[in-house]
Structure formats: C-alpha cells, structure tokens
Design an enzyme around this catalytic site. Sequence first.
Site, short mmCIF file in Angstrom:
data_model
loop_
_atom_site.label_atom_id
_atom_site.label_comp_id
_atom_site.label_asym_id
_atom_site.label_seq_id
_atom_site.Cartn_x
_atom_site.Cartn_y
_atom_site.Cartn_z
N LEU A 1 -21.27 -8.30 -9.73
CA LEU A 1 -22.48 -9.19 -9.44
C LEU A 1 -23.30 -9.28 -10.70
CD1 LEU A 1 -24.28 -11.02 -7.63
CD2 LEU A 1 -25.22 -8.84 -6.75
N ALA B 1 -24.21 0.77 -7.35
CA ALA B 1 -23.92 1.26 -5.85
C ALA B 1 -22.62 2.24 -6.04
CB ALA B 1 -23.92 0.12 -4.85
N THR C 1 -25.75 -5.07 1.85
CA THR C 1 -24.39 -5.11 2.12
C THR C 1 -24.21 -5.64 3.92
OG1 THR C 1 -22.34 -4.01 2.67
CG2 THR C 1 -24.38 -2.66 2.75
N TYR D 1 -21.47 4.67 3.99
CA TYR D 1 -21.63 3.78 2.94
C TYR D 1 -23.05 2.86 3.69
CZ TYR D 1 -21.60 -0.61 0.37
OH TYR D 1 -21.84 -1.75 -0.44
#
Length: 290
Positions: free
Chosen positions: A17, A64, A105, A129
């Site tokens: 991204l 991340a 997310t 996560y």
Amino acid sequence: MGGSSKLVAVIGAKGQLGSDLVEVLAQAFEVVGFTHADLEVSDPASVQQALGQRPWRAIVNTAALHKVEACEAQPERAFQVNALGALYVAQVAQKTGAKYVYISTDYVFDGRKGQPYLEADLPQPLNVYGASKLAGEHLSLQAQPDTLVLRIASVFGRAGASGKGGNFIEAILGKARAGEALRVVADQYISPTYTKDAARLLLELLRQDAQGLFHAANQGVCTWHALAQEALRLCGLEVPVEAIPASRFPSPVRRPAFSALSSQRLAGLGLASRSWQEGLRDYLREKGYI
Ligand SMILES: NC(=O)c1ccc[n+]([C@@H]2O[C@H](COP(=O)([O-])OP(=O)(O)OC[C@H]3O[C@@H](n4cnc5c(N)ncnc54)[C@H](OP(=O)(O)O)[C@@H]3O)[C@@H](O)[C@H]2O)c1
C-alpha cells in the site's frame, strides 16, 4: 503546525500500500516516504527523530506486523509494532499538528455477522493480529482525536507484500503458469483491496480532511477461490481450481470465516470504492498480464 503545509509522510513506503500511496498522494501533496530502514515505529525515539521536526499536513502509517502466524507466536512484537507503534506515531502527529492516518484491517471482526461489516459494527478480533490492530486503532484515536482509520482487507498491489512482489494473486498465477495443481479455500468470505484504489480513496479523504473510521476495501464479497478463478479467467488461463475448506490448512490461528467490509461512511462524502472485479482487472493490466 501542519494546517497549511502540503507535506505528507508515508510510513512503510516500500510496502504494497505504501508504495502506491507515495505515487497517488503526490497528485495533491508533497510526499516523503519512510522505509523500515528510515524509521522503526516501535521505537519512540526513532519515530520522533524521523518525523518530529517537520510541519506535516498528514502522517500515514502503513507499517505493520501482519503475518498472522508470526503475530500469534510473538504477541509482544505484534503489540509493539501494531499497537504501541501506532501510538508513538499518533503522538508525534498530535505534537506536530498533523492529521494521522492509521491503516487497519478486516481482521478486527470475528465473522459471525455473515454480511459485510460496516463502520458501526462492533469489532471482536479472533486472533492476536486483529487484537493488536484494534488496539492500534484505539491508541491512535485517543492520542490524536481527529485520526483517520482506514480499514482494508486481503490486499493486492504492484509492489507485493513487504515490497517483495508476492501476494495471493501472484502466487495463484505463478502456480498456474508452472502447471501446479491449484487448491484454494472456498469457505472464507472476503472483500479484496487493490492498493491503488485504496490509495485513491485516501487521497480524496485527505482532500476533504475526513476523520474517524472508514472501510476502504473494494466493493463486493467473494471467497479466495472465486478471487483465484477470476484472476485466472481474466488472464486467459484455463486451469481448474479445486475448492477446499479452510480446515484443510490446519493453523494455530483462528481466522474469521466472513470478514468482507462495506462502507456506510464513504457515500456521505460523495465517495465509493469500485468493485473488486474492476480493481483486479486494473491490477492485472498494471502488471502487464492482460
Ligand atoms: N496485506 C494484507 O492483506 C492486509 C490486509 C488488511 C490490512 N492490512 C494492513 O494494511 C497495511 C499495509 O499492508 P501491506 O500489505 O502494504 O504491508 P507491507 O507490504 O508488508 O508493507 C508494510 C511496510 O511497513 C514496513 N514495516 C514493517 N514493520 C515496520 C516497523 N516496525 N517500523 C517501520 N516500518 C515497518 C515494511 O518494511 P519491511 O518489509 O522492510 O519490514 C513494509 O515496507 C498494514 O497496516 C496492514 O496491517 C494488510
């Protein structure tokens, strides 16, 4: 401090991204990309040193630890990067007067809704996560209240994960070209995200100085199996894809069976994401495959 500035920082600038953001945001802003070598988000001194001196209009954090197995095995590291790292960047944004953008997310959801999740739905992560990213959202918003949280899902983009060229689409096409048998999970429902489309949405959201939570996946719901089939079809590769249940890949990590995202909030700003099929077609064109 950052109000009239056109300077935008993108953290994770070589990532899937991040690399598209560096390119797309340059249409309206003066973009400075920060790679992992430039800045370690889990180290507040590193964040301050890299970002603390300039009048940013916005700081976008795409960094991340997003390999779910690694997060489950190393929860401390997952929280250091995804949660505390988010906080340290938000604090510098707050101090320098910058808009903060935290990328999150679909894995903040547990999948029990069985329909696309909207911004108003309550998150309930199933794994470390997802929990660490949800903590990152909360820590960002409490440190810098006008933070923009952008949730994306099942990402594909030109650079590939961690800038290494690989992602789900590349893996499927690579196996098909090599004549390998294809078996793909057909009971996990997702909404794929073409990074260039997410980057274009963020450009508009920054232009409008939007704040709060936005879902920015491509529109529509599919399974990994359907995504693979569509990529092969568009590339003219007539290869059978066996549909298998997720239980055929035993994992210590629980994943939501349904984590598609939809947005109630983009329309309020006159914005909308494109369908995942359109995003996929453009991705394949961008890669020169069709
Ligand atoms: N990938 C997906 O399917 C997916 C799905 C939903 C949401 N997201 C979220 O979307 C965002 C972007 O994902 P992506 O696929 O673009 O990831 P990516 O390709 O792995 O890019 C992340 C970038 O951040 C850098 N980075 C990692 N840890 C860092 C740290 N501790 N400090 C500074 N930089 C660091 C990485 O550099 P190195 O590689 O050199 O470490 C990499 O260039 C993440 O926040 C992720 O949680 C991703």
